[in-house]
Design an enzyme around this catalytic site. Structure first.
Site, PDB file in Angstrom:
ATOM      1  N   GLU A  99      -5.150  -7.222  -0.203  1.00 54.13           N
ATOM      2  CA  GLU A  99      -4.810  -8.657  -0.230  1.00 54.13           C
ATOM      3  C   GLU A  99      -6.008  -9.513   0.182  1.00 54.13           C
ATOM      4  OE1 GLU A  99      -3.103  -6.206   1.108  1.00 54.13           O
ATOM      5  OE2 GLU A  99      -0.942  -6.566   1.081  1.00 54.13           O
ATOM      6  N   ASN A 148      -7.710  -2.030  -1.829  1.00 51.68           N
ATOM      7  CA  ASN A 148      -8.195  -1.821  -0.455  1.00 51.68           C
ATOM      8  C   ASN A 148      -9.493  -1.021  -0.469  1.00 51.68           C
ATOM      9  OD1 ASN A 148      -6.463   0.314  -1.312  1.00 51.68           O
ATOM     10  ND2 ASN A 148      -6.158   1.028   0.769  1.00 51.68           N
ATOM     11  N   CYS A 198      -3.194  -9.788   7.051  1.00 50.53           N
ATOM     12  CA  CYS A 198      -3.147 -10.360   5.701  1.00 50.53           C
ATOM     13  C   CYS A 198      -2.199 -11.553   5.643  1.00 50.53           C
ATOM     14  CB  CYS A 198      -2.751  -9.299   4.682  1.00 50.53           C
ATOM     15  SG  CYS A 198      -4.086  -8.117   4.412  1.00 50.53           S
ATOM     16  N   CYS A 240      -7.958  -4.628   3.583  1.00 51.69           N
ATOM     17  CA  CYS A 240      -6.755  -4.514   2.744  1.00 51.69           C
ATOM     18  C   CYS A 240      -6.986  -5.177   1.383  1.00 51.69           C
ATOM     19  CB  CYS A 240      -5.579  -5.225   3.397  1.00 51.69           C
ATOM     20  SG  CYS A 240      -5.024  -4.491   4.933  1.00 51.69           S
ATOM     21  N   GLU A 246     -11.854   1.055   2.168  1.00 46.91           N
ATOM     22  CA  GLU A 246     -11.934   1.616   3.512  1.00 46.91           C
ATOM     23  C   GLU A 246     -13.374   1.950   3.904  1.00 46.91           C
ATOM     24  OE1 GLU A 246      -9.027   4.786   3.688  1.00 46.91           O
ATOM     25  OE2 GLU A 246      -7.389   3.340   3.630  1.00 46.91           O
ATOM     26  N   CYS A 249       0.353  -6.676   5.727  1.00 45.08           N
ATOM     27  CA  CYS A 249       0.206  -6.467   7.177  1.00 45.08           C
ATOM     28  C   CYS A 249       0.013  -7.815   7.876  1.00 45.08           C
ATOM     29  CB  CYS A 249      -0.979  -5.540   7.466  1.00 45.08           C
ATOM     30  SG  CYS A 249      -2.586  -6.353   7.367  1.00 45.08           S
TER      31      CYS A 249
HETATM   32  N1  THU Z   1      -3.279  -1.709   3.114  1.00 52.75           N
HETATM   33  C1  THU Z   1      -3.441  -2.690   2.190  1.00 52.75           C
HETATM   34  O1  THU Z   1      -4.459  -2.759   1.480  1.00 52.75           O
HETATM   35  N2  THU Z   1      -2.469  -3.626   2.069  1.00 52.75           N
HETATM   36  C2  THU Z   1      -1.265  -3.570   2.722  1.00 52.75           C
HETATM   37  O2  THU Z   1      -0.432  -4.444   2.498  1.00 52.75           O
HETATM   38  C3  THU Z   1      -0.994  -2.491   3.673  1.00 52.75           C
HETATM   39  C4  THU Z   1      -2.149  -1.599   3.996  1.00 52.75           C
HETATM   40  C5  THU Z   1      -4.319  -0.675   3.204  1.00 52.75           C
HETATM   41  C6  THU Z   1      -5.162  -0.688   4.440  1.00 52.75           C
HETATM   42  C7  THU Z   1      -5.605   0.759   4.498  1.00 52.75           C
HETATM   43  O3  THU Z   1      -6.729   0.936   3.640  1.00 52.75           O
HETATM   44  C8  THU Z   1      -4.452   1.540   3.905  1.00 52.75           C
HETATM   45  O4  THU Z   1      -3.698   0.609   3.155  1.00 52.75           O
HETATM   46  C9  THU Z   1      -3.555   2.194   4.946  1.00 52.75           C
HETATM   47  O5  THU Z   1      -3.170   1.288   5.909  1.00 52.75           O
END
Ligand code: THU
Length: 163
Positions: A76, A63, A117, A74, A65, A114
């Protein structure tokens, strides 16, 4: 009255990753390992994803940010974009997802993709016409195996609906 429809799907839950087949264990270990490369200074939630493609390549992602929170992506979706940018319409056999929550250093249960995704995974598999098998796990604890990512998105919306 109408017709009551029911949606049911099966998945496999293992007590821990020692019960995985060698190839799956390796893929999950890559997802765990790559969490270290996440850029998650705002959530401290480091996610790693690793895909085994039908062409036998393994691709990993994390991920990413941003101070403008909605700009974050994310693991994925970073992974799907990377795969398609590297290999075009490459079929994904298995995709492993792991994480570590650096706020409390916990990672003891599987997390699942999520909603956004799930939509992206759905479109990817429709595009390449190949189901994506998911392996979900923390650094320790139970492991969930789902044979087809579309199971996670019943009654989904796709490009076909706009035809
Ligand atoms: N996140 C993911 O990368 N994949 C998931 O399946 C759940 C959430 C990330 C998004 C964000 O950077 C952090 O986790 C918190 O939500």
């Amino acid at each position: 009255m109408g017709n009551i429809k029911k949606y049911v799907f099966s998945y496999n839950e293992l007590e821990n990753d020692s019960l995985l087949h060698t190839k799956d264990k390796l893929l999950l270990s890559k997802a765990k390992e790559v969490t270290a490369k996440a850029y998650a200074p705002y959530s401290d939630f480091f996610v790693g994803a690793a895909a085994l493609l039908s062409n036998k390549k393994i691709v990993t992602a994390t991920n990413q940010e941003n101070a403008s929170f909605p700009a974050g992506i994310c693991a994925e979706r970073v992974l799907l974009s990377t795969i398609t940018s590297l290999y075009g319409e490459a079929a994904i056999d298995t995709l492993a997802i792991s994480y570590i929550n650096h706020k409390n250093n916990k990672s003891d249960h599987p997390i699942s993709p999520c909603g956004i995704c799930r939509q992206s995974l759905m479109e990817y598999q429709l595009r390449v016409k190949h189901p994506i098998r998911l392996i979900l796990a923390g650094m320790k604890g139970k492991v969930i195996i789902i044979d087809d990512a579309s199971f996670l998105l019943p009654l989904n919306f796709s490009g076909d609906d706009m035809a």
